[in-house]
Design a protein around this motif. Structure first.
Motif, PDB file in Angstrom:
ATOM      1  N   UNK A  64     -27.804  46.791 -47.709  1.00 11.67           N
ATOM      2  CA  UNK A  64     -28.910  45.838 -47.627  1.00 11.67           C
ATOM      3  C   UNK A  64     -30.258  46.495 -47.887  1.00 11.67           C
ATOM      4  N   UNK A  65     -30.376  47.791 -47.623  1.00 13.23           N
ATOM      5  CA  UNK A  65     -31.627  48.496 -47.918  1.00 13.23           C
ATOM      6  C   UNK A  65     -31.901  48.482 -49.427  1.00 13.23           C
ATOM      7  N   UNK A  66     -30.840  48.603 -50.227  1.00 18.04           N
ATOM      8  CA  UNK A  66     -30.992  48.561 -51.680  1.00 18.04           C
ATOM      9  C   UNK A  66     -31.460  47.172 -52.117  1.00 18.04           C
ATOM     10  N   UNK A  67     -30.829  46.143 -51.571  1.00 23.41           N
ATOM     11  CA  UNK A  67     -31.219  44.763 -51.885  1.00 23.41           C
ATOM     12  C   UNK A  67     -32.686  44.532 -51.526  1.00 23.41           C
ATOM     13  N   UNK A  68     -33.063  44.952 -50.331  1.00 17.76           N
ATOM     14  CA  UNK A  68     -34.447  44.773 -49.866  1.00 17.76           C
ATOM     15  C   UNK A  68     -35.450  45.454 -50.793  1.00 17.76           C
ATOM     16  N   UNK A  69     -35.119  46.643 -51.237  1.00 17.40           N
ATOM     17  CA  UNK A  69     -36.093  47.466 -51.946  1.00 17.40           C
ATOM     18  C   UNK A  69     -36.223  47.140 -53.420  1.00 17.40           C
ATOM     19  N   UNK A  70     -35.197  46.517 -54.021  1.00 18.37           N
ATOM     20  CA  UNK A  70     -35.234  46.440 -55.484  1.00 18.37           C
ATOM     21  C   UNK A  70     -34.958  45.064 -56.071  1.00 18.37           C
ATOM     22  N   UNK A  71     -34.211  44.216 -55.394  1.00 21.40           N
ATOM     23  CA  UNK A  71     -33.723  42.986 -56.034  1.00 21.40           C
ATOM     24  C   UNK A  71     -34.759  41.860 -56.002  1.00 21.40           C
ATOM     25  N   UNK A  72     -34.794  41.082 -57.084  1.00 21.37           N
ATOM     26  CA  UNK A  72     -35.614  39.865 -57.138  1.00 21.37           C
ATOM     27  C   UNK A  72     -34.837  38.681 -56.563  1.00 21.37           C
ATOM     28  N   UNK A  73     -33.575  38.585 -56.933  1.00 21.15           N
ATOM     29  CA  UNK A  73     -32.711  37.497 -56.470  1.00 21.15           C
ATOM     30  C   UNK A  73     -31.359  38.066 -56.079  1.00 21.15           C
ATOM     31  N   UNK A  74     -30.632  37.309 -55.264  1.00 20.79           N
ATOM     32  CA  UNK A  74     -29.360  37.804 -54.729  1.00 20.79           C
ATOM     33  C   UNK A  74     -28.365  36.655 -54.611  1.00 20.79           C
ATOM     34  N   UNK A  75     -27.094  36.951 -54.913  1.00 17.70           N
ATOM     35  CA  UNK A  75     -26.018  36.046 -54.548  1.00 17.70           C
ATOM     36  C   UNK A  75     -25.168  36.757 -53.502  1.00 17.70           C
ATOM     37  N   UNK A  76     -24.861  36.042 -52.426  1.00 18.12           N
ATOM     38  CA  UNK A  76     -24.033  36.581 -51.347  1.00 18.12           C
ATOM     39  C   UNK A  76     -22.625  36.033 -51.522  1.00 18.12           C
TER      40      UNK A  76
END
Length: 342
Positions: free
Chosen positions: A208-220
């Protein structure tokens, strides 16, 4: 007039079943979503959620049993031969364990896809040197993989993925084998590549740290299905389903140690500030309006996509009715507040 959003990838009702012995199970089940061009897009989920299968669909290392996949507006689900090779040359790949040729130099590892694509020798040299500068390791040109650190190996992998000027780079758990400091440097490099080159980046990760730091959008993903889809900020600030709350909560709401509970005398609350109110002096306003004492036990402000989310653990001390009034005041001022127990 605002620019129309262009989708680079689109999944339409994609399903894939697998056979394990005599048991048949669904790896991906009726999945539909799109990935906008130019974004850094994350696919997250726990082990077995289907995230890696979705990524492998894009360059057809895996084919769906049903449904359609579109790349730049063209259906690619059944591509073969030259058309499939052209697709794969337009999609770079960065691996968790680097996948470098141990008996080849850094230069030759990066040059490999260019040689396979039939580039001329002088153009290969120019492109490889350009990529070495881009990823920040020009001095490692003649080194071998066993002479490199993990971060340097991943930089070679990123350079190789960019060799053919792809529109899309797929990153499969690209930082899982790296320490936190090196992870930060690799994510910074990927953000710069996305910003400066306009390359769309798809990251599959459970971090989740990677998602927080770099992603604009996410699919779970959960059990092969889309559990939730949205901007990274919305998933952290306002998660809708249990799996998203669990995954984002590990970042926003670290557990209080038992020693804290042992020392407190009042009521403990978690308080979430999001959006514009994250920068407001809400704690001060509550103290001024309600006859209670507040003790900050832990605080954390995360900036996600440039927007703040603030989390506080507070101890509220006072009469029961004043404690309830304080809770109501937090809510009235726009915070989300919940009582916390051991």
């Amino acid at each position: 007039m605002a620019d129309l959003q262009i989708n680079l990838i689109e999944f339409r009702n994609v399903t894939k079943n697998f056979q394990l012995g005599e048991e048949k199970f669904s790896g991906v089940s009726d999945v539909s979503f799109f990935i906008p061009a130019g974004q850094i897009f994350g696919i997250i989920g726990q082990t077995g959620a289907g995230k890696s299968t979705l990524m492998r669909f894009i360059n057809l290392l895996e084919s769906p049993d049903s449904g359609s996949i579109y790349f730049q507006g063209k259906e690619i689900t059944k591509l073969k031969g030259k058309e499939l090779r052209n697709l794969r040359s337009n999609v770079g790949m960065v691996f968790q364990q680097f996948h470098l040729l141990s008996n080849s130099t850094v230069y030759d590892n990066i040059a490999l896809p260019l040689k396979a694509a039939g580039w001329q020798k002088d153009k290969i040299q120019s492109r490889v040197l350009e990529l070495l500068e881009l990823v920040g390791i020009p001095e490692k040109r003649n080194s071998y993989p066993n002479e490199l650190s993990g971060g340097q190996k991943q930089r070679v992998g990123i350079a190789r993925a960019l060799a053919n000027h792809p529109s899309l780079v797929l990153c499969d758990e690209p930082t899982s084998a790296l320490d936190p400091e090196t992870t930060a440097s690799i994510l910074s490099l990927l953000k710069r590549i996305n910003r400066d080159l306009g390359v769309t980046i798809l990251i599959v990760t459970h971090e989740m740290e990677v998602v927080r730091d770099i992603c604009d959008s996410v699919v779970v993903m959960e059990n092969g299905k889309v559990a939730e889809l949205g901007s990274t900020y919305s998933l952290f600030a306002d998660p809708k389903v249990a799996i998203t709350k669990k995954m984002t909560g590990s970042i926003l709401f670290p557990k209080l140690p038992p020693e804290v509970y042992a020392k407190t005398k009042g009521v403990i609350f978690s308080v979430l500030f999001k959006g514009s109110i994250a920068n407001d002096p809400i704690l001060t306003n509550v103290i001024r309006q309600v006859n209670v004492d507040l003790n900050i036990l832990m605080s954390n402000i995360e900036y996600i996509s440039g927007r703040p989310i603030g989390v506080f653990y507070i101890e509220v001390m006072g009469k029961k009715e004043d404690v309830l009034s304080a809770k109501d005041t937090f809510s009235r001022l726009g915070a989300e507040i919940e009582e916390v127990t051991l």
